[in-house]
Write a protein that holds these residues in place. Sequence first.
Motif, PDB file in Angstrom:
ATOM      1  N   LYS A   1       8.564  -7.969  89.300  1.00  0.00           N
ATOM      2  CA  LYS A   1       8.327  -6.620  88.807  1.00  0.00           C
ATOM      3  C   LYS A   1       7.204  -6.718  87.778  1.00  0.00           C
ATOM      4  O   LYS A   1       7.367  -7.365  86.738  1.00  0.00           O
ATOM      5  CB  LYS A   1       9.603  -6.037  88.206  1.00  0.00           C
ATOM      6  CG  LYS A   1      10.676  -5.772  89.248  1.00  0.00           C
ATOM      7  CD  LYS A   1      11.888  -5.054  88.659  1.00  0.00           C
ATOM      8  CE  LYS A   1      12.914  -4.764  89.752  1.00  0.00           C
ATOM      9  NZ  LYS A   1      14.108  -4.052  89.223  1.00  0.00           N
TER      10      LYS A   1
ATOM     11  N   THR B   1       2.013   0.660  98.383  1.00  0.00           N
ATOM     12  CA  THR B   1       3.453   0.574  98.620  1.00  0.00           C
ATOM     13  C   THR B   1       3.765   0.370 100.098  1.00  0.00           C
ATOM     14  O   THR B   1       3.259   1.080 100.959  1.00  0.00           O
ATOM     15  CB  THR B   1       4.139   1.857  98.118  1.00  0.00           C
ATOM     16  OG1 THR B   1       3.902   1.989  96.717  1.00  0.00           O
ATOM     17  CG2 THR B   1       5.634   1.823  98.370  1.00  0.00           C
ATOM     18  N   ARG B   2       4.602  -0.640 100.360  1.00  0.00           N
ATOM     19  CA  ARG B   2       5.083  -1.020 101.703  1.00  0.00           C
ATOM     20  C   ARG B   2       4.005  -1.665 102.564  1.00  0.00           C
ATOM     21  O   ARG B   2       4.234  -1.911 103.745  1.00  0.00           O
ATOM     22  CB  ARG B   2       5.671   0.174 102.424  1.00  0.00           C
ATOM     23  CG  ARG B   2       7.162   0.523 102.268  1.00  0.00           C
ATOM     24  CD  ARG B   2       7.954  -0.033 101.179  1.00  0.00           C
ATOM     25  NE  ARG B   2       9.380   0.269 101.355  1.00  0.00           N
ATOM     26  CZ  ARG B   2      10.229   0.525 100.389  1.00  0.00           C
ATOM     27  NH1 ARG B   2       9.825   0.502  99.129  1.00  0.00           N
ATOM     28  NH2 ARG B   2      11.507   0.769 100.654  1.00  0.00           N
TER      29      ARG B   2
ATOM     30  N   ALA C   1       4.487  -2.251  89.591  1.00  0.00           N
ATOM     31  CA  ALA C   1       4.719  -2.654  90.978  1.00  0.00           C
ATOM     32  C   ALA C   1       5.895  -3.612  91.086  1.00  0.00           C
ATOM     33  O   ALA C   1       6.278  -4.275  90.124  1.00  0.00           O
ATOM     34  CB  ALA C   1       3.462  -3.318  91.549  1.00  0.00           C
ATOM     35  N   GLU C   2       6.448  -3.658  92.302  1.00  0.00           N
ATOM     36  CA  GLU C   2       7.459  -4.648  92.660  1.00  0.00           C
ATOM     37  C   GLU C   2       7.011  -5.310  93.955  1.00  0.00           C
ATOM     38  O   GLU C   2       6.712  -4.616  94.938  1.00  0.00           O
ATOM     39  CB  GLU C   2       8.835  -4.008  92.831  1.00  0.00           C
ATOM     40  CG  GLU C   2       9.942  -5.019  93.091  1.00  0.00           C
ATOM     41  CD  GLU C   2      11.329  -4.399  93.101  1.00  0.00           C
ATOM     42  OE1 GLU C   2      12.316  -5.164  93.149  1.00  0.00           O
ATOM     43  OE2 GLU C   2      11.432  -3.160  93.058  1.00  0.00           O
TER      44      GLU C   2
ATOM     45  N   ILE D   1       6.954  -3.700  97.590  1.00  0.00           N
ATOM     46  CA  ILE D   1       8.103  -2.790  97.631  1.00  0.00           C
ATOM     47  C   ILE D   1       7.757  -1.463  96.968  1.00  0.00           C
ATOM     48  O   ILE D   1       8.146  -0.387  97.440  1.00  0.00           O
ATOM     49  CB  ILE D   1       9.319  -3.447  96.956  1.00  0.00           C
ATOM     50  CG1 ILE D   1       9.751  -4.695  97.759  1.00  0.00           C
ATOM     51  CG2 ILE D   1      10.487  -2.464  96.841  1.00  0.00           C
ATOM     52  CD1 ILE D   1      10.810  -5.522  97.075  1.00  0.00           C
ATOM     53  N   ALA D   2       7.019  -1.525  95.875  1.00  0.00           N
ATOM     54  CA  ALA D   2       6.625  -0.309  95.156  1.00  0.00           C
ATOM     55  C   ALA D   2       5.340  -0.584  94.390  1.00  0.00           C
ATOM     56  O   ALA D   2       5.064  -1.713  94.004  1.00  0.00           O
ATOM     57  CB  ALA D   2       7.725   0.136  94.195  1.00  0.00           C
ATOM     58  N   GLY D   3       4.540   0.477  94.192  1.00  0.00           N
ATOM     59  CA  GLY D   3       3.347   0.361  93.379  1.00  0.00           C
ATOM     60  C   GLY D   3       2.126  -0.093  94.148  1.00  0.00           C
ATOM     61  O   GLY D   3       2.075  -0.020  95.384  1.00  0.00           O
TER      62      GLY D   3
END
Length: 238
Positions: A171, A207-208, A227-228, A194-196
């Motif tokens: 993260k 993202t993704r 972000a993750e 995963i995010a960001g």
Amino acid sequence: MAQTVLHTAASRGVADHGWLKSHHTFSFSSYFNPERVQFGALRVLNDDEVAGGRGFGEHPHDNMEIISIALEGTLQHNDSMGNSANIETGEIQVMSAGTGIYHTEYNKNAAEPVKFLQIWVFPNKRNVEPRYDQVKIESPAQPNQLVQILSPNPEDAGVWIYQDAWFNLGKLEKGSTVDYAIHQKNNGAYIFVIAGKVEVNGQLLDTRDGYGIWDTDGFTITADADAEVLIMDVPMNL
């Protein structure tokens, strides 16, 4: 020179069964792309959302390492080994299917969807006795650090599998940078956002998005927004 492959979120295979919405990074079920069958030992990366109270009925697996990472909600698991467990947000579950297992996965919450990543990795040892494990993903001691959540070693942090693979979760705050060293020769890394938004050696990922990199000793991730990221370090030659 490093080799790379980019899989944008929008380019993934899509399955919408009403109760299940799934995005497939690699060929799976009715989605087949001959250029996207696997990344080394990484065979399946499904981004699943299951409606409240619904789920996967009993079905078999064998000779595959199956990993689930809960992102939102609670996934209820039962299997032919006698395991019954709830996989909560922030936990990772692994099954070594080996000689064969049956299992079910259901959304424990009737009112809210459950979201999780379903990941399959080819094992380096066939026909093992099936096994199950599940752990909570620990928070890093310092911000903007990668946390190991999977390895080949039972003594290490996270879960373990029958493969020379290492998974790390990070993260990252906007503007932060982390360096990643690939664990062993002939491994590559697949980075899933995963995010960001992040950059990997200058390649922008949203993202993704997924990004594979190999024939290199490592890379740098810079967060363009909070972000993750999930890094899956796997053998490229099976």
